[in-house]
Design a protein around this motif. Structure first.
Motif, PDB file in Angstrom:
ATOM      1  N   ASN A   6       1.221  -0.867   0.107  1.00 10.17           N
ATOM      2  CA  ASN A   6       0.177  -0.144   0.002  1.00 10.17           C
ATOM      3  C   ASN A   6       0.961   1.453   0.194  1.00 10.17           C
ATOM      4  OD1 ASN A   6      -1.708   1.885   0.565  1.00 10.17           O
ATOM      5  ND2 ASN A   6      -2.781   0.507   1.275  1.00 10.17           N
ATOM      6  N   ARG A   7       0.882   2.083  -1.333  1.00 16.70           N
ATOM      7  CA  ARG A   7       1.848   3.015  -1.066  1.00 16.70           C
ATOM      8  C   ARG A   7       1.095   4.564  -0.829  1.00 16.70           C
ATOM      9  NH1 ARG A   7       6.246   1.221   0.088  1.00 16.70           N
ATOM     10  NH2 ARG A   7       7.173  -0.564  -1.427  1.00 16.70           N
ATOM     11  N   ASP A   9      -0.221   6.805   0.561  1.00 18.23           N
ATOM     12  CA  ASP A   9       0.929   8.062   1.647  1.00 18.23           C
ATOM     13  C   ASP A   9       1.531   8.745   0.711  1.00 18.23           C
ATOM     14  OD1 ASP A   9      -0.847   7.630   4.122  1.00 18.23           O
ATOM     15  OD2 ASP A   9       0.622   6.508   5.210  1.00 18.23           O
ATOM     16  N   ILE A  10       2.292   7.295  -0.406  1.00 19.88           N
ATOM     17  CA  ILE A  10       3.327   7.870  -1.280  1.00 19.88           C
ATOM     18  C   ILE A  10       1.880   9.001  -2.231  1.00 19.88           C
ATOM     19  CG2 ILE A  10       4.285   7.721  -3.058  1.00 19.88           C
ATOM     20  CD1 ILE A  10       6.107   5.353  -1.572  1.00 19.88           C
ATOM     21  N   ILE A  11       1.329   8.490  -2.917  1.00 19.29           N
ATOM     22  CA  ILE A  11       0.704   9.099  -3.343  1.00 19.29           C
ATOM     23  C   ILE A  11      -0.276  10.727  -2.986  1.00 19.29           C
ATOM     24  CG2 ILE A  11      -1.725   9.709  -5.281  1.00 19.29           C
ATOM     25  CD1 ILE A  11      -0.909   6.081  -5.496  1.00 19.29           C
ATOM     26  N   ARG A  12      -0.558  10.394  -1.638  1.00 16.06           N
ATOM     27  CA  ARG A  12      -1.632  11.232  -1.113  1.00 16.06           C
ATOM     28  C   ARG A  12      -0.240  12.749  -1.052  1.00 16.06           C
ATOM     29  NH1 ARG A  12      -2.707   9.157   3.395  1.00 16.06           N
ATOM     30  NH2 ARG A  12      -4.956   8.336   2.050  1.00 16.06           N
ATOM     31  N   THR A  13       0.950  12.459  -0.373  1.00 16.10           N
ATOM     32  CA  THR A  13       1.728  13.453   0.274  1.00 16.10           C
ATOM     33  C   THR A  13       2.620  13.905  -1.672  1.00 16.10           C
ATOM     34  OG1 THR A  13       3.581  11.815  -0.480  1.00 16.10           O
ATOM     35  CG2 THR A  13       2.219  12.277   1.945  1.00 16.10           C
ATOM     36  N   PHE A  14       2.413  13.369  -2.787  1.00 13.72           N
ATOM     37  CA  PHE A  14       3.364  14.142  -4.466  1.00 13.72           C
ATOM     38  C   PHE A  14       2.347  14.712  -4.709  1.00 13.72           C
ATOM     39  CE2 PHE A  14       3.716  14.180  -8.547  1.00 13.72           C
ATOM     40  CZ  PHE A  14       5.012  14.096  -8.615  1.00 13.72           C
ATOM     41  N   ASN A  15       3.441  15.917  -4.656  1.00 15.12           N
ATOM     42  CA  ASN A  15       2.952  17.392  -4.873  1.00 15.12           C
ATOM     43  C   ASN A  15       2.291  17.872  -6.524  1.00 15.12           C
ATOM     44  OD1 ASN A  15       2.232  18.220  -2.741  1.00 15.12           O
ATOM     45  ND2 ASN A  15       3.923  19.239  -2.242  1.00 15.12           N
ATOM     46  N   LYS A  18      -1.853  14.445 -10.493  1.00 15.63           N
ATOM     47  CA  LYS A  18      -1.777  12.907 -10.829  1.00 15.63           C
ATOM     48  C   LYS A  18      -2.818  12.569 -11.411  1.00 15.63           C
ATOM     49  CE  LYS A  18      -1.429  14.047  -6.280  1.00 15.63           C
ATOM     50  NZ  LYS A  18      -2.109  13.373  -4.521  1.00 15.63           N
ATOM     51  N   THR A  41      -6.534  10.929  -2.319  1.00 20.39           N
ATOM     52  CA  THR A  41      -5.310  11.248  -2.229  1.00 20.39           C
ATOM     53  C   THR A  41      -5.665  12.397  -3.000  1.00 20.39           C
ATOM     54  OG1 THR A  41      -5.188   9.488  -4.169  1.00 20.39           O
ATOM     55  CG2 THR A  41      -4.463   8.945  -2.120  1.00 20.39           C
TER      56      THR A  41
END
Length: 72
Positions: A6-7, A9-15, A18, A41
């Motif tokens: 599960n990634r 968090d990475i997708i959520r924090t990418f600015n 997307k 996200t």
């Protein structure tokens, strides 16, 4: 993809921008789960009507969406 870590968090924090392409009849990946995750996200969702290989089956629609996403 189905058994990936599960990634979210990475997708959520990418600015950056997307986009996620989801297929309504995909027997491999859960359409409802992907739509839910996209809302969590801030990911733009493109919905295809077919199965797992919708981007191949709908090449024109795929290219239109990718180009529109890039141009924004």
């Amino acid at each position: 993809m189905k058994i990936r870590k599960n990634r979210v968090d990475i997708i959520r924090t990418f600015n950056g921008k997307k986009m996620m392409i989801v297929s309504k009849e995909d027997p491999v990946l859960s359409y409802d789960l992907l739509v839910y995750e996209s809302k969590q996200t801030d990911v733009q969702v493109v919905k295809f009507p077919d199965g797992h290989m919708s981007i191949v089956e709908n090449k024109r629609l795929f290219l239109q969406n990718i180009m529109h996403f890039i141009e924004k």
